[in-house]
Design an enzyme around this catalytic site. Structure first.
Site, PDB file in Angstrom:
ATOM      1  N   ARG A   1      40.406  59.093  30.291  1.00 15.35           N
ATOM      2  CA  ARG A   1      40.314  59.005  29.152  1.00 15.35           C
ATOM      3  C   ARG A   1      40.838  57.314  28.399  1.00 15.35           C
ATOM      4  NH1 ARG A   1      45.346  60.020  24.498  1.00 15.35           N
ATOM      5  NH2 ARG A   1      44.255  59.910  22.828  1.00 15.35           N
ATOM      6  N   LEU A   2      40.346  56.804  28.115  1.00 16.95           N
ATOM      7  CA  LEU A   2      40.125  56.014  27.293  1.00 16.95           C
ATOM      8  C   LEU A   2      39.983  56.235  25.860  1.00 16.95           C
ATOM      9  CD1 LEU A   2      40.183  52.168  26.876  1.00 16.95           C
ATOM     10  CD2 LEU A   2      37.418  52.305  26.439  1.00 16.95           C
TER      11      LEU A   2
ATOM     12  N   SER B   1      28.788  47.007  17.745  1.00 13.08           N
ATOM     13  CA  SER B   1      27.809  46.693  18.049  1.00 13.08           C
ATOM     14  C   SER B   1      26.321  46.684  16.847  1.00 13.08           C
ATOM     15  CB  SER B   1      26.886  46.837  19.307  1.00 13.08           C
ATOM     16  OG  SER B   1      25.886  47.439  19.181  1.00 13.08           O
ATOM     17  N   GLY B   2      25.181  45.537  16.665  1.00 11.75           N
ATOM     18  CA  GLY B   2      24.198  45.630  16.017  1.00 11.75           C
ATOM     19  C   GLY B   2      22.589  46.592  16.992  1.00 11.75           C
TER      20      GLY B   2
ATOM     21  N   GLY C   1      33.573  60.298  23.581  1.00  6.83           N
ATOM     22  CA  GLY C   1      33.087  59.521  22.207  1.00  6.83           C
ATOM     23  C   GLY C   1      34.228  59.559  21.112  1.00  6.83           C
TER      24      GLY C   1
ATOM     25  N   ASP D   1      40.531  63.858  17.549  1.00  7.48           N
ATOM     26  CA  ASP D   1      38.983  63.809  16.581  1.00  7.48           C
ATOM     27  C   ASP D   1      38.648  64.902  17.323  1.00  7.48           C
ATOM     28  OD1 ASP D   1      38.888  62.181  18.971  1.00  7.48           O
ATOM     29  OD2 ASP D   1      36.775  61.537  18.234  1.00  7.48           O
TER      30      ASP D   1
ATOM     31  N   CYS E   1      35.204  58.248  27.163  1.00  8.35           N
ATOM     32  CA  CYS E   1      36.295  58.465  28.026  1.00  8.35           C
ATOM     33  C   CYS E   1      34.876  58.675  29.203  1.00  8.35           C
ATOM     34  CB  CYS E   1      36.560  60.026  28.047  1.00  8.35           C
ATOM     35  SG  CYS E   1      37.806  60.048  26.637  1.00  8.35           S
TER      36      CYS E   1
ATOM     37  N   ILE F   1      41.601  55.609  22.457  1.00  8.21           N
ATOM     38  CA  ILE F   1      41.174  55.009  21.554  1.00  8.21           C
ATOM     39  C   ILE F   1      41.806  55.741  19.615  1.00  8.21           C
ATOM     40  CG2 ILE F   1      39.472  54.233  19.610  1.00  8.21           C
ATOM     41  CD1 ILE F   1      39.830  53.229  22.468  1.00  8.21           C
ATOM     42  N   ILE F   2      41.959  56.637  19.419  1.00  7.77           N
ATOM     43  CA  ILE F   2      42.396  58.099  18.427  1.00  7.77           C
ATOM     44  C   ILE F   2      43.568  58.822  18.500  1.00  7.77           C
ATOM     45  CG2 ILE F   2      41.937  58.993  16.383  1.00  7.77           C
ATOM     46  CD1 ILE F   2      40.836  56.069  16.226  1.00  7.77           C
TER      47      ILE F   2
END
Length: 626
Positions: free
Chosen positions: A50-51, A361-362, A74, A98, A2, A53-54
């Site tokens: 807001r994006l 990602s790594g 986050g 969350d 977000c 996700i949960i």
């Protein structure tokens, strides 16, 4: 993921205009295309984009619980565990996400709740009862947070600088020291900003704003300790490492939307994909970016991992004409950012977003497990320095370095001048220069005499030197890794991933930066980090059951863009035009810029990264200050 923004009046609780907060939040719409919210009360306003996700259908923000309100960017990966602890204390939850954990956590534990969170986050929590605003940022600085004190006495904050720029009271003037920092490091570090007066809340810090009190300095709430050493065999520590890696990956696979991974074909992203495949019942979705220049292309290695783990794999190629992305990158980063791999990172985020909303990602393993070549050089140089008395080393190596010819064109083994001059410095100073882009000597030529003098001795490298000298560490390798985790990681790596992923509405997660994994990595003996010329030795050894040797032990290529070749070919004209930029000529010498571009074009010297810096600085200055 977000975007957050808001205002708080530490003094008199003046009215906050809803439309002003809305404008700040809307400037961050790319970070949160799924929803928006604004809440205001006397002396405070919180905005959110807001994006989802949960708990996609629930958890709107700003979120309230009694006299508490939060706006949050986050993911708290262990939110179910923290939620259970809070329920045991009597907390009652109305949502399944969350975000609500932060509200109940503050009520139960205050600032100490941060110690219980495992995640990436930046949030602002208003407590009407205590008349305060609590701003906090995660341990490593994965998620950004900017703030500024305005002329009306209020404090404005936003995920990105563009959120603050939407406020009409923000005065725009460039910070000369930030320009020096950028030219030295290739990014504007977290302890400064190109817009004078704007600050970034540092990683692992919180800021408690209380009504009736002046704005205090941020307080650190976590640090990484390199002073302890783990005991045990390589087999035992390797098994523990894999177990911690596995748990970190699985924590970050919790999502209510499609999830995948970036796959470069290197050790780190391949390890993440291998562990994702182990934990997944279906094919992992992977995305790879390649280059037309064969020396920079890793697609074949990525494809091998994709076949091994039967991933749903997609790839795309970056070419010289992707330089057209520069305006989009300038807009995404706000401040100048000269890590040219941002071009490829943007493209791989764009590719991933076509099929997923979250990508693992790594990033982080090189800093955690000593994967960069510069760590091996630093350790070797420190051993060589120790062979001579402290007062003798600068004289011997300095004299040899000055006499040795500079030979950028020669094979690496014959390019000893830089190494000899580095040995003449103390370890911290030498390492600070090794992580930079444009050397102090070149910067001194580029800046006009007046601009250089106006810096009053400030140099980009000084923060690195101070951090290494004060580091909670036992040896040179510890100090170098600690400094990179404090400066390079949040300033360059995490800024790059956050801005490019958020620009396309993608959430990126970094399992290799799980703080428990990092705390374990910091205890590893030096010989289990670097051995026989290999960095990340224990990680590679532990992953042998998952990855082929040609992935684990081939020379590190890195996720880079061949920018030097571009400035000798299709972008040579762009480099030549820099000497005519009125914005650059306010601080830099036109003849020096022209000479730099010509020396690079003809192959007399390698200045590709510095030219890219000047291009990005020029575009950012134009965007921010006109």
């Amino acid at each position: 993921m977000c975007g957050i923004a808001g205002l708080f009046h530490p003094g008199t609780p003046k009215p906050v205009e809803r439309l002003r907060v809305l404008a700040m939040a809307d400037a961050l719409a790319h970070r949160g295309p799924d929803g928006a919210g604004v809440w205001t009360a006397p002396g405070v306003g919180l905005g959110h984009r807001r994006l989802a996700i949960i708990d996609v259908a629930g958890s709107p923000q700003p979120m309230h619980n009694g006299d508490l309100t939060v706006t949050y960017n986050g993911e708290i990966y262990n939110f179910a565990e923290v939620r259970a602890d809070l329920q045991a204390l009597g907390a009652r939850f109305a949502t399944d996400g969350d975000t609500e954990v932060l509200l109940h956590g503050w009520r139960a534990w205050g600032p100490a709740m941060l110690d219980r969170l495992n995640g990436m986050f930046a949030f602002a929590l208003h407590d009407a009862g205590r008349q305060c605003l609590f701003l906090a940022r995660d341990r490593l600085g994965v998620k950004p947070l900017h703030y500024v004190e305005l002329s009306d006495g209020s404090v404005a904050f936003a995920s990105e600088l563009k959120g603050l720029l939407a406020h009409p009271l923000l005065r725009r003037s460039p910070d000369a020291r930030a320009i020096e920092d950028f030219m030295g490091l290739g990014y504007v570090p977290d302890d400064t900003c190109l817009v004078a007066g704007v600050r970034k809340l540092p990683a692992a810090h919180f800021l408690l704003l209380e009504r009736g009190r002046p704005v205090p300095p941020p307080r650190r709430w976590w640090d990484l300790d390199f002073t302890r050493r783990a005991r045990g065999s390589a087999a035992d520590l390797g098994a523990e490492l894999v177990d911690r890696l596995r748990r970190a990956v699985r924590l970050r696979m919790v999502s209510d939307v499609p999830l995948g991974a970036f796959l470069s074909g290197g050790v780190d992203s391949s390890a993440v994909v291998a562990l994702m495949a182990e934990a997944s019942s279906g094919a992992v979705r992977t995305s790879t970016i390649g280059f037309e220049e064969a020396g920079h292309d890793e697609r074949a290695y990525a494809a091998a991992i994709a076949r091994r783990y039967h991933t749903d794999h997609r790839e795309r190629t970056v070419a010289a004409d992707d330089f057209a992305l520069i305006d989009r990158l300038t807009a995404a980063f706000d401040e100048p950012f000269a890590d040219a791999s941002a071009l490829a990172t943007f493209r791989v985020c764009e590719l991933a977003r076509e099929t997923v909303t979250v990508a693992l990602s790594g990033d982080g393993a090189d800093e955690a497990f000593a994967g960069y070549r510069r760590y091996r050089f630093q350790a070797t140089e420190e051993r060589v320095r120790s062979m001579l008395p402290g007062s003798l080393a600068p004289r011997v190596f300095g004299a040899a370095g000055r006499l040795y010819p500079k030979a950028d064109w020669a094979p690496r083994a014959l390019r000893a001048k830089t190494t000899l001059l580095a040995l003449a410095d103390d370890g911290a100073t030498a390492y600070a220069r090794s992580v930079g882009v444009t050397t102090p000597a070149v910067r001194a030529r580029l800046f006009t005499p007046a601009a250089w003098a106006a810096l009053d001795g400030h140099r980009a490298e000084h923060r690195y030197v101070a951090t290494m000298r004060d580091a909670p560490a036992r040896d040179a390798l510890d100090r170098a890794q600690y400094a990179d985790l404090r400066h390079w990681l949040p300033g360059d790596i995490l800024t790059k991933v956050d801005r490019t992923s958020m620009a396309v509405g993608l959430e990126a997660r970094e399992p290799l930066l799980d703080y428990k994994l990092l705390e374990f990595a910091a205890t590893l003996p030096v010989a289990m980090r670097i051995r026989r010329g290999h960095g990340k030795w224990l990680m590679k050894k532990a992953m042998e059951r998952y990855l082929p040797r040609d992935i684990l032990y081939r020379p590190k290529m890195g996720f880079v863009t061949p920018i030097g070749a571009w400035f000798r070919g299709p972008l040579a004209g762009e480099a030549g035009a820099l000497a005519r930029s009125p914005r650059l000529l306010e601080r830099f010498d036109a003849h020096a810029i022209a000479a730099l571009a010509e020396d690079h074009r003809t192959g007399r010297a390698e200045h590709g990264r510095t030219l890219w810096q000047l291009v990005m600085l020029d575009r950012s200055l134009a965007r921010l200050f006109g």
